[in-house]
Design a protein around this motif. Structure first.
Motif, PDB file in Angstrom:
ATOM      1  N   LYS A 178       0.872  -1.206   0.007  1.00  0.00           N
ATOM      2  CA  LYS A 178      -0.010  -0.096   0.074  1.00  0.00           C
ATOM      3  C   LYS A 178       0.829   1.191   0.103  1.00  0.00           C
ATOM      4  O   LYS A 178       0.603   2.201  -0.575  1.00  0.00           O
ATOM      5  N   GLU A 181       2.431   1.696  -3.571  1.00  0.00           N
ATOM      6  CA  GLU A 181       1.361   2.294  -4.454  1.00  0.00           C
ATOM      7  C   GLU A 181       1.028   3.778  -4.171  1.00  0.00           C
ATOM      8  O   GLU A 181       0.671   4.384  -5.111  1.00  0.00           O
ATOM      9  N   LYS A 182       0.994   4.353  -2.964  1.00  0.00           N
ATOM     10  CA  LYS A 182       0.654   5.373  -2.515  1.00  0.00           C
ATOM     11  C   LYS A 182       1.774   6.516  -3.120  1.00  0.00           C
ATOM     12  O   LYS A 182       1.174   7.473  -3.519  1.00  0.00           O
ATOM     13  N   ARG A 183       3.101   5.915  -3.152  1.00  0.00           N
ATOM     14  CA  ARG A 183       4.115   6.774  -3.556  1.00  0.00           C
ATOM     15  C   ARG A 183       4.029   6.913  -4.889  1.00  0.00           C
ATOM     16  O   ARG A 183       4.220   7.914  -5.326  1.00  0.00           O
ATOM     17  N   MET A 184       3.562   5.826  -5.557  1.00  0.00           N
ATOM     18  CA  MET A 184       3.746   5.870  -7.294  1.00  0.00           C
ATOM     19  C   MET A 184       2.420   6.938  -7.543  1.00  0.00           C
ATOM     20  O   MET A 184       2.747   7.383  -8.439  1.00  0.00           O
ATOM     21  N   SER A 185       1.306   6.886  -6.653  1.00  0.00           N
ATOM     22  CA  SER A 185       0.153   7.614  -6.970  1.00  0.00           C
ATOM     23  C   SER A 185       0.365   9.156  -6.829  1.00  0.00           C
ATOM     24  O   SER A 185       0.031   9.882  -7.563  1.00  0.00           O
ATOM     25  N   ALA A 186       1.252   9.227  -5.818  1.00  0.00           N
ATOM     26  CA  ALA A 186       1.556  10.824  -5.495  1.00  0.00           C
ATOM     27  C   ALA A 186       2.544  11.325  -6.264  1.00  0.00           C
ATOM     28  O   ALA A 186       2.298  12.460  -6.403  1.00  0.00           O
ATOM     29  N   ARG A 187       3.519  10.550  -6.946  1.00  0.00           N
ATOM     30  CA  ARG A 187       4.585  11.115  -7.701  1.00  0.00           C
ATOM     31  C   ARG A 187       4.796  10.391  -8.964  1.00  0.00           C
ATOM     32  O   ARG A 187       5.740   9.595  -9.085  1.00  0.00           O
ATOM     33  N   PRO A 188       3.799  10.211  -9.916  1.00  0.00           N
ATOM     34  CA  PRO A 188       3.848   9.442 -10.971  1.00  0.00           C
ATOM     35  C   PRO A 188       4.871   9.799 -11.994  1.00  0.00           C
ATOM     36  O   PRO A 188       5.305   8.972 -12.852  1.00  0.00           O
ATOM     37  N   TYR A 191       8.320   7.373 -10.421  1.00  0.00           N
ATOM     38  CA  TYR A 191       8.550   6.087 -10.400  1.00  0.00           C
ATOM     39  C   TYR A 191       8.044   5.637 -11.960  1.00  0.00           C
ATOM     40  O   TYR A 191       7.099   5.754 -12.196  1.00  0.00           O
ATOM     41  N   LYS A 193       5.926   2.362 -13.087  1.00  0.00           N
ATOM     42  CA  LYS A 193       4.759   1.971 -12.435  1.00  0.00           C
ATOM     43  C   LYS A 193       4.774   0.136 -12.302  1.00  0.00           C
ATOM     44  O   LYS A 193       3.928  -0.462 -12.615  1.00  0.00           O
TER      45      LYS A 193
END
Length: 277
Positions: A178, A181-188, A191, A193
């Motif tokens: 989680k 995935e939170k970090r990827m969503s916050a900083r697309p 990172y 995917k």
């Protein structure tokens, strides 16, 4: 506890964010200290990066890999910590004929040296090339990252996770996924995917976030299917006579090695007693 009874969502897991790794190699030092691993003579290696030591060994359970790449016409470095992936369904445990490897409920895949017969099937089966042989010893055993099991089972974090100032987060696997995935969503924009280790080899307890494509960093492509299913398919193709003869020779070797180890331990205890008198 059997592997089938383990709740993998709760096993303790490393989340290694390579975008936050500074290449300080504090994890390497902490691993050496905690496991009391001696220093080794190394040669600066430039084949796949600029790391030193050039590879993991009986004396090195983890290392930080240095990878160079170009960004906007400039040379840049990326770093990431290489270690045992502590697979949910480890291939090393599936091929070991004497149960020397065990997946624990806490997460680490541990090795029981007293059971080992030296067949080295684990070294062949591991897709990440982790188990190493003690080539420096007359009666060698297998060596690899322990996941600091002695610390984890007593409520402590692994030595490398404790020493790392920026890149390693440690906790239950579902929480680490989680968080990734939170970090990827916050900083697309930051990172790739992919959470490496979420599904590779059936899932592992070491997860990675990266900014560069995985193949550019040197991550090995691994099937998402649990590896033991492939392992037994391959073993079925091996003539039974070879497995039988190999197993017999391995057992003879194991008994001899065990006898030598017991004798050595008894001699050491005797010497300690005489020294205390």
């Amino acid at each position: 506890m059997s592997a089938g009874a383990i709740d993998y969502s709760k096993t303790k897991t490393f989340l290694i964010d390579t975008t936050k790794c500074t290449g300080c190699r504090g994890c390497q030092v902490a691993c050496k200290q905690w496991n009391q691993l001696k220093a080794e003579n190394t040669t600066f290696f430039t084949g796949e990066g600029y790391q030193n030591p050039p590879g993991m060994s009986e004396f090195t359970f983890t290392r930080v890999k240095f990878k160079d790449y170009q960004k906007h016409g400039q040379n840049e470095f990326a770093f990431y910590k290489e270690m045992c992936m502590h697979c949910n369904d480890p291939a090393c445990a599936s091929v070991c004929p004497v149960g020397a490897f065990e997946k624990t409920a806490e997460g680490p895949v541990v090795y029981h040296s007293k059971k080992c017969i030296g067949c080295r099937f684990c070294m062949v089966a591991c897709p990440f090339g982790i188990p190493k042989y003690e080539w420096s010893k007359a009666f060698p055993l297998v060596k690899k990252c322990t996941g600091c099991y002695s610390r984890v089972k007593n409520g402590l974090d692994p030595a490398c996770a404790t020493a790392c100032p920026t890149a390693i987060t440690y906790g239950p696997r579902d929480e680490m996924i989680k968080e990734a995935e939170k970090r990827m969503s916050a900083r697309p924009d930051r990172y790739v995917k992919v959470v490496y280790g979420k599904e590779e080899a059936g899932g592992t307890t070491v997860l990675y976030l990266t900014q560069q494509p995985l193949d550019e960093l040197g991550f090995k492509p691994v099937t998402k299917r649990p590896l033991p299913s492939y392992t037994w398919q391959a073993l079925r193709l091996v003539p039974g006579i070879f497995l039988t003869v190999g197993g017999t020779l391995s057992l003879i070797t194991w008994f001899q090695h065990r006898k030598d180890r017991v004798r050595k331990e008894e001699e050491e205890q005797k010497n300690r007693k005489e020294g205390n008198q």
